[in-house]
Design a protein around this motif. Structure first.
Motif, PDB file in Angstrom:
ATOM      1  N   ALA A   1     -29.280   2.579  13.712  1.00 49.28           N
ATOM      2  CA  ALA A   1     -28.250   1.542  13.717  1.00 49.28           C
ATOM      3  C   ALA A   1     -26.994   2.014  14.425  1.00 49.28           C
TER       4      ALA A   1
ATOM      5  N   ARG B   1     -25.424   0.494  17.860  1.00 45.37           N
ATOM      6  CA  ARG B   1     -24.026   0.034  17.888  1.00 45.37           C
ATOM      7  C   ARG B   1     -23.300   0.611  19.092  1.00 45.37           C
TER       8      ARG B   1
ATOM      9  N   SER C   1     -28.569  -3.539  15.850  1.00 43.66           N
ATOM     10  CA  SER C   1     -27.877  -2.607  14.965  1.00 43.66           C
ATOM     11  C   SER C   1     -27.723  -3.197  13.573  1.00 43.66           C
ATOM     12  N   ARG C   2     -27.355  -4.473  13.502  1.00 44.68           N
ATOM     13  CA  ARG C   2     -27.171  -5.130  12.206  1.00 44.68           C
ATOM     14  C   ARG C   2     -28.497  -5.127  11.413  1.00 44.68           C
TER      15      ARG C   2
ATOM     16  N   TYR D   1     -29.071  -1.662  10.042  1.00 39.73           N
ATOM     17  CA  TYR D   1     -28.219  -1.397   8.875  1.00 39.73           C
ATOM     18  C   TYR D   1     -28.786  -2.085   7.637  1.00 39.73           C
ATOM     19  N   ASP D   2     -29.268  -3.314   7.799  1.00 38.67           N
ATOM     20  CA  ASP D   2     -29.872  -4.019   6.658  1.00 38.67           C
ATOM     21  C   ASP D   2     -31.055  -3.238   6.107  1.00 38.67           C
TER      22      ASP D   2
ATOM     23  N   THR E   1     -22.866  -0.412   4.175  1.00 37.15           N
ATOM     24  CA  THR E   1     -22.399  -1.792   4.111  1.00 37.15           C
ATOM     25  C   THR E   1     -21.091  -1.963   4.877  1.00 37.15           C
TER      26      THR E   1
ATOM     27  N   ARG F   1     -21.818  -1.815   8.596  1.00 33.39           N
ATOM     28  CA  ARG F   1     -22.429  -3.071   9.040  1.00 33.39           C
ATOM     29  C   ARG F   1     -21.363  -4.155   9.201  1.00 33.39           C
TER      30      ARG F   1
END
Length: 394
Positions: A353, A357, A365-366, A369-370, A386, A389
């Motif tokens: 991630a 980014r 990337s989002r 991160y999830d 978090t 993100r």
């Protein structure tokens, strides 16, 4: 322990059987009830009771039975061998060479480290059910094969050292970043691991891997106070206040690393994996900032570590260093080669991630991160991921 029981009851077979049964009972009870304050004494008492029970079954009138009924044994304690610390001695005892290396490490972590099956599985990057089966098979082998659990003699220490070092390091890692629970750090585990490593250093002052492991943990521990924010969020190495690092621990780690470098230069054994890891952490510990870190040296050190330990996690860490030298695209290419091995590992997705980014690939990337947030078990780490993100734009 076995020799003492054999002298008391006059039968070596009974002593070995009783001691093995005592360890089997410990393997069942200690993970649920906790390790007793005096684990060695607990095992000795349980083994004595097992021997008494056996002798009672064998003969109600035999002279050995009369000896077994003695309620108090005031004979001098037998020598403990080269390992004098009670808990460290049990780690050596449990790391029996008759068991496969991963089995003896996993069983010892369960028995003496107090780690759950899930925590051990996370350390080995396997499913919890698979680790549970592995530990059960190890217990079964101990019982059915009547593996003699003897206090290690001097000749046994070297043979069992690799497993013991692995146990100590995994206990430290679980304390430094617990996989579950609300605590961002378990100081009880990190302190105990460092204590055991210091004892190993006293026992084996010229062993390079013992020195390397101690130095590695000291460098890591030196950063602990800067690693979690006042709001309970993990602070990455890039963002940490280096003025808050414990310089005394860093100095002690530096002294160990420099001594090993001189020993290798003088013709000693080449460095092992813990020594190389210590050298990597020394580079970080002595850099004034992230920008002033000697990343090319780190890549070279990781190249050497991959030869010693080609595990996916080592290669992941190397890829992060490659990104600092050759750019985020090069690092991402290295990381993507590990997807099959590390898809269930949160740090893989977190690293991916971050590089996505940096490359401006925000949507990807989002998603990463999830995935990382969903896999992370530590609340401090989830808070950090978090926040990162939430900082994505576009």
């Amino acid at each position: 322990m076995v020799a003492s029981l054999a002298r008391r009851f006059g039968d070596l077979d009974v002593a070995e059987e009783a001691t093995a049964e005592a360890f089997a009972v410990a393997a069942e009870r200690w993970p649920r009830e906790g390790v007793p304050p005096n684990p060695g004494g607990w095992v000795a008492t349980t083994a004595t009771r097992k021997a008494i029970d056996w002798l009672r079954r064998e003969s109600q009138r035999d002279a050995r039975h009369q000896a077994a009924l003695i309620g108090y044994d005031d004979t001098p304690a037998e020598p403990t061998g080269p390992v004098v610390d009670d808990r460290l001695r049990l780690v050596f005892t449990c790391c029996h060479p008759a068991l496969a290396m991963e089995a003896r490490v996993a069983l010892t972590l369960r028995l003496l480290g107090g780690l759950s099956v899930a925590e051990i599985a996370r350390a080995f990057l396997v499913q919890e059910t698979a680790m549970g089966r592995r530990i059960t098979r190890a217990k079964t082998k101990i019982k059915e094969a009547r593996i003699p659990y003897r206090v290690p003699a001097a000749d046994d220490v070297r043979e069992r050292l690799v497993g013991v070092l692995a146990v100590v390091y995994l206990v430290f890692n679980e304390g430094y970043l617990p996989g579950r629970g609300d605590d961002p750090v378990r100081v009880d585990l990190t302190d105990e691991a460092i204590r055991l490593a210091r004892l190993l250093r006293t026992l084996l002052p010229d062993d390079g891997e013992v020195a390397g492991l101690l130095a590695l943990m000291l460098f890591t521990e030196a950063r602990r106070s800067a690693r979690v924010s006042t709001t309970g969020e993990l602070v990455t190495l890039h963002e940490q206040d280096r003025d808050a690092w414990d310089r005394a621990l860093i100095a002690e780690g530096n002294a160990l690393v420099h001594k090993r470098i001189r020993a290798v230069a003088a013709g000693g054994d080449p460095p092992g994996r813990y020594q190389v890891q210590a050298a990597i952490n020394a580079v970080h510990a002595n850099a004034p900032s992230t920008d002033q870190t000697d990343w090319p040296t780190l890549v070279a050190l990781y190249d050497g570590l991959v030869l010693l330990d080609p595990s996916p996690i080592v290669r992941l860490n190397r890829a992060v260093a490659v990104a600092e030298v050759d750019g985020a695209g090069a690092g991402l290419a290295e990381i993507d080669r590990l997807a099959e091995s590390l898809d269930g590992y949160h740090a893989f997705h977190a690293a991916r991630a971050d590089l996505l980014r940096r490359l401006g690939r925000v949507d990807e990337s989002r998603a990463e991160y999830d995935r990382a947030i969903g896999l992370a078990g530590n609340p401090a780490e989830r808070s950090h991921l978090t926040r990162r993100r939430g900082q994505l734009t576009g």
